[in-house]
Design a protein around this motif. Structure first.
Motif, mmCIF file in Angstrom:
data_model
loop_
_atom_site.group_PDB
_atom_site.id
_atom_site.type_symbol
_atom_site.label_atom_id
_atom_site.label_comp_id
_atom_site.label_asym_id
_atom_site.label_seq_id
_atom_site.Cartn_x
_atom_site.Cartn_y
_atom_site.Cartn_z
ATOM 1 N N GLU A 243 0.612 -1.220 -0.092
ATOM 2 C CA GLU A 243 -0.097 0.191 0.046
ATOM 3 C C GLU A 243 0.765 1.401 -0.043
ATOM 4 O O GLU A 243 0.349 2.384 -0.120
ATOM 5 C CB GLU A 243 -0.974 -0.141 1.254
ATOM 6 N N ARG A 244 2.027 0.977 0.525
ATOM 7 C CA ARG A 244 3.121 2.380 0.457
ATOM 8 C C ARG A 244 3.908 2.311 -1.014
ATOM 9 O O ARG A 244 4.824 3.257 -1.025
ATOM 10 C CB ARG A 244 4.046 2.187 1.431
ATOM 11 N N VAL A 245 3.620 1.602 -2.215
ATOM 12 C CA VAL A 245 4.088 1.584 -3.257
ATOM 13 C C VAL A 245 3.024 1.755 -4.499
ATOM 14 O O VAL A 245 1.926 1.156 -4.560
ATOM 15 C CB VAL A 245 4.649 0.221 -3.592
ATOM 16 N N PHE A 246 3.519 2.776 -5.470
ATOM 17 C CA PHE A 246 2.593 3.420 -6.283
ATOM 18 C C PHE A 246 3.482 3.127 -7.799
ATOM 19 O O PHE A 246 4.486 3.482 -7.942
ATOM 20 C CB PHE A 246 2.334 4.726 -6.218
ATOM 21 N N ALA A 247 2.559 2.894 -8.738
ATOM 22 C CA ALA A 247 2.859 2.651 -10.164
ATOM 23 C C ALA A 247 3.614 4.175 -10.590
ATOM 24 O O ALA A 247 2.891 5.090 -10.239
ATOM 25 C CB ALA A 247 1.862 2.214 -11.147
ATOM 26 N N LEU A 248 4.914 4.070 -11.278
ATOM 27 C CA LEU A 248 5.407 5.312 -12.021
ATOM 28 C C LEU A 248 5.010 5.242 -13.288
ATOM 29 O O LEU A 248 5.115 4.570 -14.087
ATOM 30 C CB LEU A 248 6.922 5.204 -11.700
ATOM 31 N N PRO A 249 4.097 6.614 -13.492
ATOM 32 C CA PRO A 249 3.754 6.493 -15.020
ATOM 33 C C PRO A 249 4.730 6.532 -16.026
ATOM 34 O O PRO A 249 5.806 6.955 -15.851
ATOM 35 C CB PRO A 249 3.078 7.813 -15.104
ATOM 36 N N ALA A 250 4.268 5.928 -17.165
ATOM 37 C CA ALA A 250 5.292 5.779 -18.370
ATOM 38 C C ALA A 250 5.824 7.321 -18.732
ATOM 39 O O ALA A 250 4.863 8.247 -18.745
ATOM 40 C CB ALA A 250 4.800 5.428 -19.573
ATOM 41 N N GLY A 251 7.143 7.390 -18.791
ATOM 42 C CA GLY A 251 7.550 8.747 -19.161
ATOM 43 C C GLY A 251 8.192 9.557 -17.906
ATOM 44 O O GLY A 251 8.825 10.585 -18.337
ATOM 45 N N ALA A 252 7.968 8.967 -16.748
ATOM 46 C CA ALA A 252 8.272 9.835 -15.295
ATOM 47 C C ALA A 252 9.634 8.975 -15.308
ATOM 48 O O ALA A 252 9.717 7.638 -15.480
ATOM 49 C CB ALA A 252 7.332 9.724 -14.458
ATOM 50 N N SER A 253 10.622 9.872 -14.758
ATOM 51 C CA SER A 253 11.676 9.379 -14.413
ATOM 52 C C SER A 253 11.851 8.690 -13.216
ATOM 53 O O SER A 253 10.875 9.072 -12.125
ATOM 54 C CB SER A 253 13.044 10.292 -14.839
ATOM 55 N N PHE A 254 12.852 7.991 -12.545
ATOM 56 C CA PHE A 254 13.278 7.499 -11.311
ATOM 57 C C PHE A 254 13.676 8.901 -10.479
ATOM 58 O O PHE A 254 13.125 8.878 -9.067
ATOM 59 C CB PHE A 254 14.223 6.642 -11.238
ATOM 60 N N ASP A 255 14.170 9.609 -11.040
ATOM 61 C CA ASP A 255 14.447 10.898 -10.329
ATOM 62 C C ASP A 255 13.196 11.424 -9.793
ATOM 63 O O ASP A 255 12.916 12.123 -8.714
ATOM 64 C CB ASP A 255 15.539 11.929 -11.203
ATOM 65 N N GLN A 256 12.261 11.630 -10.782
ATOM 66 C CA GLN A 256 10.877 12.330 -10.359
ATOM 67 C C GLN A 256 10.238 11.465 -9.352
ATOM 68 O O GLN A 256 9.635 12.024 -8.248
ATOM 69 C CB GLN A 256 10.034 12.493 -11.697
ATOM 70 N N GLY A 257 10.230 9.981 -9.505
ATOM 71 C CA GLY A 257 9.706 9.254 -8.771
ATOM 72 C C GLY A 257 10.049 9.212 -7.106
ATOM 73 O O GLY A 257 9.476 9.426 -6.189
ATOM 74 N N ALA A 258 11.638 9.407 -7.045
ATOM 75 C CA ALA A 258 12.100 9.450 -5.714
ATOM 76 C C ALA A 258 11.960 11.007 -5.153
ATOM 77 O O ALA A 258 12.093 11.076 -3.847
ATOM 78 C CB ALA A 258 13.783 9.265 -6.149
ATOM 79 N N SER A 259 11.647 11.803 -5.959
ATOM 80 C CA SER A 259 11.332 13.261 -5.423
ATOM 81 C C SER A 259 9.836 13.551 -5.018
ATOM 82 O O SER A 259 9.383 14.714 -4.494
ATOM 83 C CB SER A 259 11.720 14.332 -6.534
ATOM 84 N N LEU A 260 8.915 12.380 -5.127
ATOM 85 C CA LEU A 260 7.687 12.448 -4.743
ATOM 86 C C LEU A 260 7.403 12.434 -3.247
ATOM 87 O O LEU A 260 7.859 13.169 -2.371
ATOM 88 C CB LEU A 260 6.838 11.901 -5.514
ATOM 89 N N GLY A 261 6.546 11.063 -2.946
ATOM 90 C CA GLY A 261 6.801 10.977 -1.342
ATOM 91 C C GLY A 261 6.237 11.951 -0.514
ATOM 92 O O GLY A 261 5.113 12.759 -0.640
ATOM 93 N N VAL A 262 7.035 12.373 0.512
ATOM 94 C CA VAL A 262 6.904 13.291 1.461
ATOM 95 C C VAL A 262 6.368 14.692 0.941
ATOM 96 O O VAL A 262 5.260 15.223 1.420
ATOM 97 C CB VAL A 262 7.899 13.366 2.469
ATOM 98 N N PRO A 263 7.270 15.169 -0.052
ATOM 99 C CA PRO A 263 6.998 16.431 -0.531
ATOM 100 C C PRO A 263 5.670 16.741 -1.252
ATOM 101 O O PRO A 263 4.714 17.562 -0.970
ATOM 102 C CB PRO A 263 8.136 16.983 -1.583
ATOM 103 N N ALA A 264 5.425 15.706 -2.187
ATOM 104 C CA ALA A 264 4.504 15.937 -2.986
ATOM 105 C C ALA A 264 3.112 15.189 -2.467
ATOM 106 O O ALA A 264 1.870 16.386 -2.641
ATOM 107 C CB ALA A 264 4.447 15.026 -4.386
ATOM 108 N N ILE A 265 2.985 14.380 -1.651
ATOM 109 C CA ILE A 265 1.690 14.064 -0.934
ATOM 110 C C ILE A 265 1.323 15.085 0.018
ATOM 111 O O ILE A 265 0.296 15.379 0.528
ATOM 112 C CB ILE A 265 1.906 12.809 -0.265
ATOM 113 N N THR A 266 2.425 15.961 0.869
ATOM 114 C CA THR A 266 2.229 16.681 1.724
ATOM 115 C C THR A 266 1.755 18.099 0.968
ATOM 116 O O THR A 266 0.713 18.830 1.636
ATOM 117 C CB THR A 266 3.428 17.001 2.335
ATOM 118 N N ALA A 267 2.185 18.441 -0.096
ATOM 119 C CA ALA A 267 1.527 19.763 -0.981
ATOM 120 C C ALA A 267 0.095 19.333 -1.357
ATOM 121 O O ALA A 267 -0.597 20.187 -1.265
ATOM 122 C CB ALA A 267 2.653 19.677 -2.193
#
Length: 345
Positions: free
Chosen positions: A111-135
């Motif tokens: 439940e803490r793991v989410f599919a990374l959309p096609a075209g999104a990089s691992f750098d983007q994926g690693a930058s989400l989590g705490v900052p993006a969900i908080t925002a």
């Protein structure tokens, strides 16, 4: 596999690189090969504790709430993820000893793991989590605002993001713009103003300017609808001066002080709503909803990272995770990433 662990609180030097066996996921779990891990203030604060040398809840802990990688094994009962899926993580280390993203293979609740959309990089994926969900949470708590974000969800709304050059501020600007808001942000320097502009804010102001209230009111004469607040103790007077009647102030950090003083009469005369938020206890339903909206924004190209998108990237490898923690603890502007294993971006 290689992993970073710490067995007591303290400076970044308590982080150790160790060898550990790869383990299999249990029911409701997946194993992810971490390609890139993100480092947030919450990571170093957990590692530092309230004092050096404190006993931990576990014998040792693998740090890191955020990351991105590839699913390598799936436990029983998991049907929304499959081996080979590219994914991003949120709250990986919360209340768990061995699930953090600072390791080559992480077993954690699906439940803490989410599919990374096609075209999104691992750098983007690693930058989400705490900052993006908080925002996302900060942008969806207003009494008369949306509970979910999508194009047009914030149309006609004005959003003030305090600290627009920070990771949460950056995500809030991007998500608010994607949802159609007019975005004002305050920063501390022209250099940070350039980053907030690159992120997409239409109005970027220096918060130390003597006429900051008048500048914000010139943009939003009736007051702003929603404030995303990183420093409530410092900004409470400013927020009161620019919030509209029935506006909301979402507080996600305590930069600048742990205590704040409010003028009760002025606040209740404006029907102001304060919403404090902490990602760890907000609830998985809210986190899942946020992840769905974040993935939609990613698919639309709305959550870019890198200096050209307003979020400079700073990198270390796994062996130098202590340096990554020290960078974040020093207040470096941008996102600190750890290259954990090889993977196609």
């Amino acid at each position: 596999m290689k992993a970073i662990v710490y067995s007591q609180t303290g400076a970044p030097s308590v982080l150790e690189l160790v060898d550990r066996p790869v383990t299999e996921p249990g029911a409701g779990e997946v194993r992810v090969r971490i390609v890139v891990a993100g480092v947030n203030p919450t990571d170093w604060k957990s590692r530092a504790g309230s004092a050096p040398g404190e006993k931990l809840a576990f014998d040792d802990v693998v740090p890191g709430q955020d990351g991105a990688g590839i699913v390598e094994a799936v436990g029983a009962g998991v049907d929304h993820l499959a081996v080979g899926d590219r994914v991003w993580l949120a709250l990986a280390a919360y209340q768990r000893a061995n699930s953090g993203s600072a390791q080559e293979q992480a077993v954690l609740p699906a439940e803490r793991v989410f599919a990374l959309p096609a075209g999104a990089s691992f750098d983007q994926g690693a930058s989400l989590g705490v900052p993006a969900i908080t925002a996302h949470r900060a942008l969806t708590v207003a009494e008369d605002g949306p509970s979910r974000l999508s194009p047009g969800a914030l149309a006609g709304k004005s959003v003030l993001v305090a600290g627009g050059a920070g990771a949460v501020g950056h995500a809030a600007i991007q998500l608010a713009r994607w949802a159609g808001a007019s975005v004002i942000t305050t920063v501390s320097s022209p250099e940070k103003a350039a980053l907030a502009t690159a992120a997409g804010a239409q109005h970027v102001l220096i918060y130390t300017d003597s006429g900051i209230v008048e500048q914000i009111r010139a943009i939003a004469p009736d007051g702003v609808d929603l404030i995303v607040e990183v420093a409530p103790a410092q900004n409470s007077d400013l927020d009161l001066a620019v919030i509209r009647n029935r506006g909301s102030i979402a507080v996600y950090a305590n930069n600048g002080g742990d205590r704040m003083t409010l003028d009760v009469r002025k606040h209740f005369s404006l029907n102001v709503r304060y919403q404090f938020l902490l990602l760890y206890t907000v609830g998985m339903a809210e986190i899942r909803a946020a992840a769905e909206d974040i993935n939609a924004a990613l698919a639309d190209g709305a959550l870019a990272v890198g200096e050209e998108a307003g979020l400079p990237l700073h990198r270390t490898d796994l062996a130098h995770t202590a340096d990554a923690h020290a960078l974040v603890e020093s207040g470096v502007v941008g996102k600190v990433l750890i290259d954990v294993s090889a993977g196609e971006q």
